[in-house]
Design an enzyme around this catalytic site. Structure first.
Site, PDB file in Angstrom:
ATOM      1  N   ASP A  21      36.585  39.663  44.372  1.00  0.00           N
ATOM      2  CA  ASP A  21      36.538  40.377  45.648  1.00  0.00           C
ATOM      3  C   ASP A  21      36.210  39.416  46.787  1.00  0.00           C
ATOM      4  OD1 ASP A  21      36.623  42.500  47.381  1.00  0.00           O
ATOM      5  OD2 ASP A  21      34.706  43.374  46.770  1.00  0.00           O
ATOM      6  N   HIS A  38      44.465  35.873  49.862  1.00  0.00           N
ATOM      7  CA  HIS A  38      44.957  36.118  48.504  1.00  0.00           C
ATOM      8  C   HIS A  38      45.551  34.840  47.887  1.00  0.00           C
ATOM      9  CE1 HIS A  38      43.998  40.259  48.824  1.00  0.00           C
ATOM     10  NE2 HIS A  38      44.969  40.591  49.653  1.00  0.00           N
ATOM     11  N   TRP A  70      47.224  50.560  45.539  1.00  0.00           N
ATOM     12  CA  TRP A  70      48.483  51.046  46.129  1.00  0.00           C
ATOM     13  C   TRP A  70      48.244  51.634  47.507  1.00  0.00           C
ATOM     14  CZ3 TRP A  70      52.997  49.928  43.755  1.00  0.00           C
ATOM     15  CH2 TRP A  70      52.979  49.683  42.382  1.00  0.00           C
ATOM     16  N   LEU A 132      41.791  30.264  24.838  1.00  0.00           N
ATOM     17  CA  LEU A 132      41.326  31.345  25.715  1.00  0.00           C
ATOM     18  C   LEU A 132      42.341  32.491  25.786  1.00  0.00           C
ATOM     19  CD1 LEU A 132      39.195  32.151  28.007  1.00  0.00           C
ATOM     20  CD2 LEU A 132      40.911  31.238  29.605  1.00  0.00           C
ATOM     21  N   ARG A 189      30.898  40.243  39.791  1.00  0.00           N
ATOM     22  CA  ARG A 189      31.637  40.677  40.989  1.00  0.00           C
ATOM     23  C   ARG A 189      31.274  39.745  42.129  1.00  0.00           C
ATOM     24  NH1 ARG A 189      33.474  46.462  43.098  1.00  0.00           N
ATOM     25  NH2 ARG A 189      34.578  45.753  44.940  1.00  0.00           N
ATOM     26  N   ARG A 195      29.527  47.313  43.330  1.00  0.00           N
ATOM     27  CA  ARG A 195      30.182  48.478  42.731  1.00  0.00           C
ATOM     28  C   ARG A 195      30.989  48.023  41.524  1.00  0.00           C
ATOM     29  NH1 ARG A 195      31.310  48.997  48.103  1.00  0.00           N
ATOM     30  NH2 ARG A 195      33.257  47.847  47.878  1.00  0.00           N
ATOM     31  N   SER A 197      33.898  49.837  40.718  1.00  0.00           N
ATOM     32  CA  SER A 197      35.271  50.090  41.187  1.00  0.00           C
ATOM     33  C   SER A 197      36.282  50.362  40.068  1.00  0.00           C
ATOM     34  CB  SER A 197      35.761  48.929  42.055  1.00  0.00           C
ATOM     35  OG  SER A 197      34.952  48.792  43.184  1.00  0.00           O
TER      36      SER A 197
HETATM   37  C1  FPP Z   1      40.006  41.692  46.521  1.00  0.00           C
HETATM   38  O1  FPP Z   1      39.843  41.106  47.775  1.00  0.00           O
HETATM   39  C2  FPP Z   1      41.118  41.087  45.846  1.00  0.00           C
HETATM   40  C3  FPP Z   1      42.242  41.735  45.448  1.00  0.00           C
HETATM   41  C4  FPP Z   1      42.485  43.158  45.659  1.00  0.00           C
HETATM   42  C5  FPP Z   1      43.321  41.036  44.799  1.00  0.00           C
HETATM   43  C6  FPP Z   1      42.920  39.931  43.893  1.00  0.00           C
HETATM   44  C7  FPP Z   1      43.962  38.916  43.914  1.00  0.00           C
HETATM   45  C8  FPP Z   1      43.801  37.602  43.732  1.00  0.00           C
HETATM   46  C9  FPP Z   1      42.511  36.994  43.395  1.00  0.00           C
HETATM   47  C10 FPP Z   1      44.913  36.677  43.852  1.00  0.00           C
HETATM   48  C11 FPP Z   1      45.604  36.450  42.560  1.00  0.00           C
HETATM   49  C12 FPP Z   1      46.467  37.573  42.341  1.00  0.00           C
HETATM   50  C13 FPP Z   1      47.261  37.837  41.309  1.00  0.00           C
HETATM   51  C14 FPP Z   1      48.022  39.068  41.412  1.00  0.00           C
HETATM   52  C15 FPP Z   1      47.463  36.977  40.108  1.00  0.00           C
HETATM   53  P1  FPP Z   1      39.984  42.028  49.058  1.00  0.00           P
HETATM   54  O2  FPP Z   1      41.367  41.859  49.583  1.00  0.00           O
HETATM   55  O3  FPP Z   1      39.609  43.430  48.750  1.00  0.00           O
HETATM   56  O4  FPP Z   1      38.951  41.350  49.998  1.00  0.00           O
HETATM   57  P2  FPP Z   1      38.066  42.055  51.125  1.00  0.00           P
HETATM   58  O5  FPP Z   1      37.212  43.087  50.423  1.00  0.00           O
HETATM   59  O6  FPP Z   1      37.269  40.930  51.668  1.00  0.00           O
HETATM   60  O7  FPP Z   1      39.024  42.639  52.104  1.00  0.00           O
END
Ligand code: FPP
Length: 252
Positions: A21, A38, A70, A132, A189, A195, A197
């Site tokens: 996160d 990301h 989604w 792994l 986390r 959380r 989640s």
């Molecule tokens: C949460 O950060 C992260 C995600 C919902 C996506 C996790 C994805 C990656 C770590 C990249 C690699 C991805 C794949 C598909 C291999 P957030 O966007 O909710 O962050 P925020 O809470 O700060 O907005």
């Protein structure tokens, strides 16, 4: 599956699961688009897979896209789908060479067909790897997973293959996406949120939790080792008594 009771937690966990996160906040703090967060999150994912292998963990589960994700803008959803595709296409050979076995958990039905074929290919290509186990939770939600398991069991009952009384913890565990994997002993986390989640709700019943303020793109070897050290410092009691309390119990 679970560890032995009264484990004093001196060894590293065999299975670590991570809620990655903070990508969005990492980007925002730098005035960058969320997508850049990301992208950097994918680099952190690669680094963490290497570290998990080096540290000798058996299973690493990473929460990459939840059934709730989604609800994000269409462009972000597409970007995350594209990122998984990019990761599998670009890294699969390297993962196979590193003896990593890839597994995807989550609901595959709603994924685009090309992505579904790609993840099936990744699993097949690495099925014989013995290092792994990298579990990518994608379009994953624990409630959805438990519902799908319940439906499978109900279908068994309806078909006369299964007696209702035979539905015990082992039967439900065996119907989950993680049917052949040990339960996580440690769930991490990042980003300071505290959380769960909808992540591995059944499997993490006895897991230790570490919440770190580090944002996912910054999660490095030191942050990983710090979480493992916190785990090793915990006493796992599985509902029983701690070692000190047990020593003082009068059993006469
Ligand atoms: C949460 O950060 C992260 C995600 C919902 C996506 C996790 C994805 C990656 C770590 C990249 C690699 C991805 C794949 C598909 C291999 P957030 O966007 O909710 O962050 P925020 O809470 O700060 O907005």
């Amino acid at each position: 599956m679970s560890s032995a009771p009264h484990d004093t937690g001196t060894a590293n966990p065999a299975h670590v699961a991570i809620i990655m996160d903070g990508n969005g906040r990492w980007a925002k703090m730098r005035g960058l688009p969320r997508q850049e967060g990301h992208r950097r999150g994918l680099e952190a994912l690669r680094r963490t897979v290497r570290n998990a292998s080096d540290l000798g963990l058996s299973v690493l589960t990473l929460y990459s896209f939840s059934t709730e994700n989604w609800r994000r803008p269409h462009a972000e959803v597409s970007f995350l789908m594209g990122l998984l595709k990019h990761f599998v296409e670009k890294d699969l050979s390297e993962l196979a060479d590193a003896n990593v076995r890839v597994r995807i958990i989550g609901n595959r039905e709603d994924l685009p067909a090309d992505l579904r074929r790609l993840v099936e290919h990744a699993e097949a290509r690495t099925a014989d790897k013995t290092g792994l186990i990298l579990v990518i939770a994608f379009n994953y939600g624990a409630r959805d997973e438990i519902l799908r398991a319940a439906r499978k069991l109900a279908a068994g009952v309806a078909a006369g293959r299964l007696a209702p009384d035979a539905i015990d913890e082992a039967a439900l565990s065996a119907s989950l996406d993680t049917w052949d994997l040990p339960d996580p002993e440690l769930v991490i986390r990042t980003s300071g949120e505290t959380r769960i989640s909808n992540f591995l709700l059944w499997q993490s019943a006895y897991a230790e939790f570490v919440f770190t303020p580090v944002l996912w793109p910054d999660f490095d070897r030191a942050a990983f080792e710090d979480a493992l050290a916190q785990y090793r410092g915990r006493e796992r009691r599985f509902g029983g008594l701690g070692a000190a309390a047990l020593r003082s119990v009068d059993v006469a």
